[in-house]
Structure formats: C-alpha cells, structure tokens
Design an enzyme around this catalytic site. Structure first.
Site, PDB file in Angstrom:
ATOM      1  N   ARG A 240       3.877 -45.999  28.535  1.00 22.12           N
ATOM      2  CA  ARG A 240       3.930 -45.177  27.303  1.00 22.12           C
ATOM      3  C   ARG A 240       5.318 -45.090  26.567  1.00 22.12           C
ATOM      4  NH1 ARG A 240      -1.023 -42.382  25.587  1.00 22.12           N
ATOM      5  NH2 ARG A 240      -2.343 -43.070  27.020  1.00 22.12           N
TER       6      ARG A 240
ATOM      7  N   ARG B 281      -4.130 -39.626  32.855  1.00 22.21           N
ATOM      8  CA  ARG B 281      -4.935 -38.154  32.714  1.00 22.21           C
ATOM      9  C   ARG B 281      -5.879 -38.375  34.148  1.00 22.21           C
ATOM     10  NH1 ARG B 281      -8.389 -38.112  29.282  1.00 22.21           N
ATOM     11  NH2 ARG B 281      -8.058 -39.841  28.119  1.00 22.21           N
TER      12      ARG B 281
ATOM     13  N   LYS C  80      -3.202 -32.886  24.805  1.00 18.89           N
ATOM     14  CA  LYS C  80      -4.623 -32.789  25.009  1.00 18.89           C
ATOM     15  C   LYS C  80      -5.064 -31.180  25.458  1.00 18.89           C
ATOM     16  CE  LYS C  80      -5.002 -37.265  24.476  1.00 18.89           C
ATOM     17  NZ  LYS C  80      -5.446 -37.726  23.124  1.00 18.89           N
TER      18      LYS C  80
ATOM     19  N   ASP D   3      -3.166 -39.133  16.715  1.00 16.40           N
ATOM     20  CA  ASP D   3      -3.997 -38.844  17.804  1.00 16.40           C
ATOM     21  C   ASP D   3      -4.800 -37.590  17.482  1.00 16.40           C
ATOM     22  OD1 ASP D   3      -4.810 -39.476  20.292  1.00 16.40           O
ATOM     23  OD2 ASP D   3      -3.358 -37.890  21.143  1.00 16.40           O
TER      24      ASP D   3
ATOM     25  N   GLY E  16      -0.136 -36.739  29.749  1.00 13.18           N
ATOM     26  CA  GLY E  16      -1.269 -36.146  29.336  1.00 13.18           C
ATOM     27  C   GLY E  16      -1.804 -35.100  29.992  1.00 13.18           C
TER      28      GLY E  16
ATOM     29  N   HIS F 142      -9.953 -35.338  17.688  1.00 10.89           N
ATOM     30  CA  HIS F 142      -8.903 -36.341  18.418  1.00 10.89           C
ATOM     31  C   HIS F 142      -9.098 -37.593  17.039  1.00 10.89           C
ATOM     32  CE1 HIS F 142      -8.734 -39.317  22.196  1.00 10.89           C
ATOM     33  NE2 HIS F 142      -7.681 -39.075  21.588  1.00 10.89           N
TER      34      HIS F 142
ATOM     35  N   TYR G 222       2.729 -36.513  34.865  1.00 11.88           N
ATOM     36  CA  TYR G 222       2.093 -37.464  33.661  1.00 11.88           C
ATOM     37  C   TYR G 222       1.936 -36.893  32.319  1.00 11.88           C
ATOM     38  CZ  TYR G 222      -0.551 -40.569  30.613  1.00 11.88           C
ATOM     39  OH  TYR G 222      -1.013 -41.296  29.697  1.00 11.88           O
TER      40      TYR G 222
ATOM     41  N   SER H 139     -10.667 -44.586  23.580  1.00 11.24           N
ATOM     42  CA  SER H 139      -9.494 -45.357  23.921  1.00 11.24           C
ATOM     43  C   SER H 139      -9.717 -46.818  23.959  1.00 11.24           C
ATOM     44  CB  SER H 139      -8.735 -44.987  25.433  1.00 11.24           C
ATOM     45  OG  SER H 139      -9.570 -43.934  25.898  1.00 11.24           O
ATOM     46  N   ALA H 140      -8.444 -47.421  23.731  1.00 11.78           N
ATOM     47  CA  ALA H 140      -8.540 -49.088  23.633  1.00 11.78           C
ATOM     48  C   ALA H 140      -9.360 -49.575  22.470  1.00 11.78           C
ATOM     49  CB  ALA H 140      -9.216 -49.427  24.974  1.00 11.78           C
ATOM     50  N   CYS H 141      -9.238 -48.793  21.140  1.00 11.37           N
ATOM     51  CA  CYS H 141     -10.077 -49.256  20.050  1.00 11.37           C
ATOM     52  C   CYS H 141      -9.031 -49.458  19.119  1.00 11.37           C
ATOM     53  CB  CYS H 141     -11.118 -48.211  19.436  1.00 11.37           C
ATOM     54  SG  CYS H 141     -12.419 -48.350  20.996  1.00 11.37           S
ATOM     55  N   GLY H 142      -7.615 -49.259  19.449  1.00 10.38           N
ATOM     56  CA  GLY H 142      -6.803 -49.579  18.268  1.00 10.38           C
ATOM     57  C   GLY H 142      -6.479 -48.512  17.461  1.00 10.38           C
ATOM     58  N   LYS H 143      -6.494 -47.264  17.976  1.00  9.53           N
ATOM     59  CA  LYS H 143      -6.352 -45.969  17.090  1.00  9.53           C
ATOM     60  C   LYS H 143      -5.048 -45.962  16.698  1.00  9.53           C
ATOM     61  CE  LYS H 143      -7.247 -41.123  17.628  1.00  9.53           C
ATOM     62  NZ  LYS H 143      -6.917 -40.453  18.787  1.00  9.53           N
ATOM     63  N   THR H 144      -4.054 -46.258  17.302  1.00  8.67           N
ATOM     64  CA  THR H 144      -2.510 -46.168  16.929  1.00  8.67           C
ATOM     65  C   THR H 144      -2.213 -47.296  15.866  1.00  8.67           C
ATOM     66  OG1 THR H 144      -1.819 -44.882  18.752  1.00  8.67           O
ATOM     67  CG2 THR H 144      -0.283 -46.075  17.456  1.00  8.67           C
ATOM     68  N   ASN H 145      -2.726 -48.549  16.090  1.00 13.43           N
ATOM     69  CA  ASN H 145      -2.563 -49.662  15.245  1.00 13.43           C
ATOM     70  C   ASN H 145      -3.441 -49.191  13.713  1.00 13.43           C
ATOM     71  OD1 ASN H 145      -1.604 -50.896  17.475  1.00 13.43           O
ATOM     72  ND2 ASN H 145      -3.325 -52.090  17.752  1.00 13.43           N
TER      73      ASN H 145
HETATM   74  C1  OXD Z   1      -5.746 -40.619  25.003  1.00 10.92           C
HETATM   75  C2  OXD Z   1      -4.251 -40.783  24.791  1.00 10.92           C
HETATM   76  O1  OXD Z   1      -5.952 -41.022  26.142  1.00 10.92           O
HETATM   77  O2  OXD Z   1      -4.064 -40.391  23.425  1.00 10.92           O
HETATM   78  O3  OXD Z   1      -6.285 -40.469  24.279  1.00 10.92           O
HETATM   79  O4  OXD Z   1      -3.241 -40.522  25.466  1.00 10.92           O
HETATM   80 MN    MN Z   2      -5.701 -39.546  22.215  1.00 14.30          MN
END
Ligand code: OXD
Ligand code: MN
Length: 594
Positions: A370, A69, A206, A277, A199, A226, A197, A248-254
């Site tokens: 991705r 993004r 988004k 998401d 995003g 979000h 891309y 981002s990078a805090c393990g949301k999908t996990n």
């Molecule tokens: C983000 C994504 O950047 O979901 O939050 O790709």
């Molecule tokens: Mn997201």
C-alpha cells in the site's frame, strides 16, 4: 491535551489496563510528528527513502503474517445476533469485553501509548465525527496523521461532549490466533488487538467510518458508504458529482482519479477527486443528497498503479508518503512494485526485506502492498475537499466485475430499483481472465465486510432514505468495465475511457441522453455512447450493452438464494423488485416469491 472528562477517564482506564511505559498525546503538530518519525527510524519501523527523489517518504514492512484485513477475525458485538445479520461474524458483547480485557492486560508494557484525537470529515462540518484512537504502534500513529485530521482543533470541536468513538488498538504480540477486530455499536467502541495492518489498525477507516458509522447513519438518518466521490465538470458548466461503489479489484481508486481522454480534455472537460473510499452522505437543506469524504488521505493498493493506469495516484505518492510492503530499490533507495513499470530494479529487497530480483519468480511487493498518501498531493484534488457542506450528488454508481452478465452501463428505473441494483452487486472471482462465467461473490453496495448491522435492515434504511429524498434523489446506475469477448479478452478499454460512460450518466441526470428500456433498466442505445477517437465501432458497443436472458435467468436464481439468507429482514420491496424483474425477463414467478 483535553479537559474533556469522558476522554480523560477512558484514557486513564486504557492506561491502567494496557500499562504502557509512557503516554504521548498526539497534537497534530509537525514538530511532534518529526520526533515520532525519528523514533520510528531508530526502531526500524520506518526506513527512510531517497529524500531527494521522494521527500518525506518512508517504507514500512509489516509482519509477514499480518498483511491484510482479516474478515474471519472481524466481529460485530451487538446485543442480539440477528442484529449483526447473516453476513457478519457476531460475538456477545459482555463475553467479548471479558476475553479482550485479558488480552489487553499489560499488553503495552515497555511501549509508548499514543493518544490520537481525530476528525472524520472536514473541520466545521455538521456531518463530521470525532474519534480517539489509542495505539502502541508508531506506524499506525504516523498513518493516522496522514489519513485523518488530527490535532488540538479536534479537542476544540469536541468540547465537553461524550459524542466520540473510542478506538483502542494494540499490536500486542501480533498473534494471529488471538487477533480480534471488534465493534460495539451500542458503546461507540472499537477494540482491535494483535494486528498492525492498516485496515485492522487505522481505526478511522473501515472500523469507524464504515462499520460504526453505518450504525450511526441508520439511527441518525444518513448514509455511510464505501464509495468514491468524483466531480466532473463539462466545458463551461458546473461541476456535477457522482458517488460510486465497487468491490475490491475493480479500479475504484483509478475511477476516483480519472483523467478524461484527450478528446474530452480538448473540449474542456475537467475532473476532480473528492474521495476514493468513503462517502458520508446527508440530506441537505435543499433536500438533495450531499457527500463528504470522511478521510484526509489515500490508502491505496500499490501493485498495478503506474503513470498510465493512474497518473494522479503516482503523483500523489511522490512526497510525504508511507509505503507498506513494497520492494526497496537498492540502487537509488526508492520503491518498486509489480506493474509500476517494465524495469524492475536490478538490486532490491522484497517486501519481507530479503534480497530479490525479478528472475526469482517471487513478487517483489506484496499483492496488497500500500501507499498512505496525503490527499493534498493529488493534482486533481477537488477545491471542495474541505467544504463542510460537502458536494451534491447527482448520480450513484454501482459496479462489479462480470464477464458476461452485466452490460457496460444501465440506469435503474427509480430509487427503489436502484436499491435493488445495489443489493445484487457482485464480482466474479476468477472469470474475467478466462471468459467463463465464474463464481459470483455478492457484495451489496460493496459493503459486505463493512456494514455494521443486519444487511436486510441496511437495505430498508436505503429505501427509507429514498422516500425522504423523493424526486431530489440521485439517479442510480450500474456499470461493468469488465465484459469479455469469446477469447476472454476485455472488450471495453476502461481507465480514462470510462469518462464516455460517465458522460452518458450525467446526461441522464440532466434529463438528456438517449436510452432503451430493457428488462433490467434503461440502457443507452449504442449510438448514445460517444466513441469518437476510440478504436471501437458501434457494433462492439452493442455487444457491450447486450443483456442475455439465459444468463439473467441464472442470475435471478442466484439472487433469490442470496436474498433468502436474510429471511424476514429482507424488505418486501426488494422481493417485489426481483419478482418484477423475473416477469420482465419472461420467467414464471417462482414459487415462494413474495
Ligand atoms: C478495501 C480497502 O479493502 O479500501 O476496500 O482497503
Ligand atoms: Mn475500500
């Protein structure tokens, strides 16, 4: 095809402007999708992977200059700059339409234009919304087929209404200098050009589901957030749902796909993923807050995903998935990324398509590579996934990556202080690994790059929602899986073990679960977190729950500076919350506090 005149006129206008060779109306049928995939294979936009090991899976490589993004090229084009607020880039709508018209002029010559009717949210839901995306990218078209509900039924739901979001996308020349992702909330229109891309180009995500939808939500009285949506079913009990926002990078999908630890599984705990998401949340007939997942697929970050960190995500990507910018394993024509396993392929191409080995020292997959995968592949997808009513939310969870400041978990005093907790959310840039307290990037409600209007007004909208919800409002919590010890090592094991924190959160929602009152809110007493079967003692949990007044003194200074950016737009209630926090921390109320 549709008889809707507003759609026909707009498509005609875009066709005259972009001048494609051909127009294809996407109907959502498998037959048409197959033909589009064939076309993508013939142009090289997709590479077919091993169809025995990964049936229906393909690899796509984006332009190397177009892999993420682009926040600095993302604009809110509302009439008044102050309505975009200090956290968004603003452009004048009239001037921007003129600039972009020149860029779109003839941009699809020699190409096919795809017209994609899509629905965000379940069919038949009063909370769902319709968009039409025009694009000259086959990759975008095939990805939209995975990420959203596409097809003739969308036209049926639209009827002759003018209530739909216009999304015009062109790769054009992929020129970074002329890359624009522009949102026109007053016209329900999004114009994206010179990027392919996800995003920036899958505009349901988004652009629509957060930036435009947040404006619609403000005007119509709901929340476009979000957030992941997770169902947790205690043994013999009903499923309870939480919605959670993380930068981002805090393990949301996990967390969205969490598997409870063995000890919980034995007791009969189950978990269900509703979304990873985007949550759209409305007040239901019974006065509670209900959430739908606006999307139909997962657009997840590949590196770091493995059978241990996220078994369900790995399982989800085993069929009908498009991988973007991962490495290609030439030995068996499958994919690979850093963190998938400890055995990188011996013969491979990197994400740019160049010969690659792990010894090269370069990454095989792009760090933001991705997978775009259908939600129905997820082994724990919720039976409520397509429910038009959505799921009732018991708890809202905010989180961030803080080495020392934030405790493992705390509960806000009430909704208002919960909005305060969400508004001060942030993550430390590099601190976690070194153990030092790093630079905090404030990311309120994880919406910083996604709120389509002034965030001061957005906080005000959250406060208003709380007034309407009254005592039916979800309880609000903050979590931090990333506390480190004096050597910079993570103390909390995270991943599936986060279930232990969720258990306390749900108990609190039921009016159970012990707690201590602290200056920042209610915290579990160390013994309230179930550590059975975990290699951790109560003393360590006490350490994880510690609130250091010295650090919070610095924190409130930083919050004050952040709040000041919003000037008059920042609701006075939040200034009051800050002043009360300062008081509870034993700090003098600073001058200028309102
Ligand atoms: C983000 C994504 O950047 O979901 O939050 O790709
Ligand atoms: Mn997201």
């Amino acid at each position: 095809m549709t008889a809707n005149l507003t759609v026909k006129e707009w498509v005609q206008k875009c066709t005259s402007l972009c001048r494609p060779d051909r127009v294809v109306w996407v109907d959502g049928s498998e037959e048409q999708a197959k033909a589009i995939r064939q076309e993508a294979l013939s142009t090289g936009e997709l590479i077919e992977l091993n169809q025995e090991k990964l049936p229906g899976c393909y690899l796509h490589r984006s332009d190397p200059d177009d892999v993420a993004r682009v926040e600095h090229r993302t604009f809110i084009c509302c009439e008044k700059e102050e309505d975009a607020g200090p956290t968004n880039n603003w452009l004048d709508p009239k001037e921007t339409y003129e600039t972009l018209e020149k860029l779109y002029d003839g941009c699809m010559a020699g190409r096919t234009m795809y017209v994609i009717p899509f629905l965000m949210g379940p069919y038949g839901s009063p909370s769902s919304k319709i968009g039409v995306e025009i694009t000259d990218s086959i990759y975008v078209t095939l990805s939209m087929l995975i990420m959203t509900r596409v097809g003739e039924r969308v036209w049926e739901e639209l009827g002759d209404s003018n209530d739909w979001v216009r999304c015009l996308h062109s790769k054009a020349q992929l020129d970074p200098e002329n890359r624009y992702i522009c949102h026109f909330p007053q016209d329900n229109t999004i114009l994206s050009i010179n990027s392919g891309y996800g995003g920036n180009a899958l505009m349901g995500k988004k652009c629509f589901a957060l930036r435009i939808a947040s404006c619609l939500a403000r005007d119509e009285g709901w929340l476009a957030e979000h957030m992941l949506i997770l169902g947790i079913q205690p043994p013999g009990g009903d499923v309870k749902y939480v919605a959670a926002a993380f930068p981002s990078a805090c393990g949301k999908t996990n967390l969205a796909m969490i598997i409870p630890p063995e000890i919980f599984q034995q007791k009969g705990y189950k978990t269900w993923c509703v979304g990873d998401d985007i949550a759209w949340m409305h007040i239901g007939k019974d006065g509670r807050l209900y959430a739908i997942n606006a999307e139909k697929g997962f657009f997840g970050v590949a590196p770091g995903t493995n059978a241990k960190s996220n078994y369900n995500a790995m399982a989800t990507t085993q069929k009908n998935t498009i991988f973007t910018n991962v490495a290609l394993n030439l030995d068996d024509n499958t994919v690979w990324w850093e963190g998938m396993n400890k055995t990188p392929p011996e013969h491979a191409l990197d994400w740019k398509g160049n010969p690659w080995t792990a010894e090269s020292g370069r990454p095989g997959a792009h760090p933001n590579s991705r997978f775009t995968a259908p939600s129905e592949n997820c082994p724990m997808i919720s039976p409520k996934f397509d429910d038009p009513e959505g799921v009732p939310i018991s708890a809202i969870i905010f989180g961030g990556r803080r080495a020392k400041t934030a405790p493992l978990v705390y509960q806000s005093r009430d909704w208002k202080s919960g909005v305060f907790v969400g508004s001060i959310m942030g993550s430390e840039t590099t601190a976690a690994a070194t153990g030092k307290v790093g630079v905090v990037r404030r990311d309120p409600m994880a919406m910083l790059p996604f709120c389509g209007y002034n965030m001061g007004d957005y906080f005000g909208h959250w406060l208003e929602m709380g007034e309407r919800l009254g005592d039916k409002a979800p309880k609000v919590f903050n979590v931090n899986w990333f506390r480190t010890d004096e050597n910079g090592k993570f103390i909390w094991p995270g991943f599936g073990e986060n279930m232990r924190v969720l258990e306390w959160i749900l108990a609190r929602c039921e009016g159970e679960g012990g707690a201590n009152e602290t200056p920042i809110g209610f915290e579990p007493r160390p013994e309230d977190i179930n550590i059975e079967g975990l290699d951790l003692d109560v003393e360590t949990v006490r350490q994880l729950l510690g609130v250091d007044p010295g650090l919070w003194k610095e924190e409130v200074k930083d919050i004050r500076a952040f709040y000041e950016k919003f000037g008059e737009k920042l609701p006075k209630e939040l200034w009051q919350e800050l002043a009360q926090l300062e008081e509870r921390l034993g700090l003098t109320v600073a001058e200028g506090a309102k």
